[in-house]
Enzyme design. Sequence first.
Site, PDB file in Angstrom:
ATOM      1  N   LYS A  12     -14.504  -0.075  14.543  1.00  7.22           N
ATOM      2  CA  LYS A  12     -13.196  -0.664  14.868  1.00  7.22           C
ATOM      3  C   LYS A  12     -12.875  -0.519  16.353  1.00  7.22           C
ATOM      4  O   LYS A  12     -12.263  -1.414  16.949  1.00  7.22           O
ATOM      5  CB  LYS A  12     -12.104  -0.012  14.019  1.00  7.22           C
ATOM      6  CG  LYS A  12     -12.169  -0.384  12.543  1.00  7.22           C
ATOM      7  CD  LYS A  12     -11.087   0.311  11.728  1.00  7.22           C
ATOM      8  CE  LYS A  12     -11.186  -0.079  10.256  1.00  7.22           C
ATOM      9  NZ  LYS A  12     -10.153   0.593   9.440  1.00  7.22           N
TER      10      LYS A  12
ATOM     11  N   LYS B 249     -12.284  -4.100  18.118  1.00  3.86           N
ATOM     12  CA  LYS B 249     -10.886  -4.414  18.435  1.00  3.86           C
ATOM     13  C   LYS B 249     -10.507  -4.078  19.872  1.00  3.86           C
ATOM     14  O   LYS B 249      -9.346  -4.184  20.247  1.00  3.86           O
ATOM     15  CB  LYS B 249      -9.978  -3.679  17.453  1.00  3.86           C
ATOM     16  CG  LYS B 249     -10.265  -4.030  15.996  1.00  3.86           C
ATOM     17  CD  LYS B 249      -9.321  -3.340  15.019  1.00  3.86           C
ATOM     18  CE  LYS B 249      -9.722  -3.641  13.589  1.00  3.86           C
ATOM     19  NZ  LYS B 249      -8.744  -3.124  12.600  1.00  3.86           N
TER      20      LYS B 249
ATOM     21  N   ASN C 174       0.848  -1.189   0.000  1.00  4.02           N
ATOM     22  CA  ASN C 174       0.000   0.000   0.000  1.00  4.02           C
ATOM     23  C   ASN C 174       0.888   1.244   0.000  1.00  4.02           C
ATOM     24  O   ASN C 174       2.114   1.144  -0.027  1.00  4.02           O
ATOM     25  CB  ASN C 174      -0.959  -0.012   1.193  1.00  4.02           C
ATOM     26  CG  ASN C 174      -0.226  -0.150   2.515  1.00  4.02           C
ATOM     27  OD1 ASN C 174       0.572   0.705   2.897  1.00  4.02           O
ATOM     28  ND2 ASN C 174      -0.489  -1.248   3.229  1.00  4.02           N
TER      29      ASN C 174
END
Length: 399
Positions: free
Chosen positions: A337, A341, A209
């Site tokens: 998230k 997480k 990326n």
Amino acid sequence: MFKDKTVVIGVSGGIAVYKTLDVISRLKKLGVNVNVIMTKSATEFVTPLSFQSLSQNYVVCDMFEDPKTWDVEHISLAKKAAVFLIAPATANVIGKMANGIADDMLTTTVMATKAKVLIAPAMNTNMYENPVVQRNINTLKELGYNFVEPESGRLACGDIGRGKLATPETIVDEVVKLLSTKQDLKGKSIIITAGPTMESIDPVRFISNRSSGKMGYAIASQAINRGADVTLISGPTNLTPPQNLKKLVRIESAKDMYDAVIENFDENQVIIKSAAVADYKPKDYSDKKIKKSNDDLSIELDRNKDIAYEIGKIKKDKILVGFAAETNDLIENAKGKVQKKNLDFIVANDLTKEGAGFGVDTNIVKIIDKQGNITEYPKMKKEEVANVILDKITMLLKR
């Protein structure tokens, strides 16, 4: 104000040397203890006696002169310094520092110090703009050295342009900022992940990326400045790691990064997951280069482990910070998230905004905590964003 602080000033040879006398005078008025090291060239412009009179300490010029104390001179000064200022800094001294050359008292001492180093360049415009000099300056910046940028104006040689030593007021202001830097993370151990990962397809090709690693490296540098013991786990980047890391772990793949985080997990109190980890990897790796054919090529991908998610399951009382780089639905995705997480907070940025994407020196972020509170910040340098993140971590550590 700073009676317990020592600033070591390295003076290299240039017509701007006389301005450093004013810098010393201003620092002494603030109560700073000042020690001066002069290069041989600097003594051709102003005598050591002038600096000695203002600093009220003997001036060191020669590595091999008779010692004034029984301490090893350059190590003693290196340890005493809270800030190490080089003003003026010539192209020669900057080049030596960037390339690890220590052949006089100034370069030897700055090589031995763990203090914050502040460099104030002064030289002819053409020299300052020379690509070699700029490369050396950028190398030092990436290593965590601080700079007081030169000003534009009429130079001693008669040229008009950038290269004048910053004013004594400006230099002293920067020294004071560094002397005032909080040591609120002293004794704290932090893992910071940075950069991209690379998932190999064959010996030639890989999936990756656009992450440059600049945000993670900025956090690492500022955390060190604030006293933290930093383990930097870095994917492939062109950046030079900051000085005084506790540990640098270079990795390539997402699995490498996961293994490195787990290996260092127990001994750290904070984990900052700023790396851009590949979500997928090729299911099958070819140990030979895949040859081009007349047919299309399909590559089947498998999911990589979500490192933050895995850490969130075992973190207990550790602080876990995540990042969300999105192109749409930023808040919704970032909030999801945080919960999934088990993050303490997430740093979210919209990649479509100018100044907030990969590879730039700035960022525009929103910080979202586990209660759903959102704090928005304007465009800032990544070093400033780093300190915002570290401020929030410091507050959590005090719970």
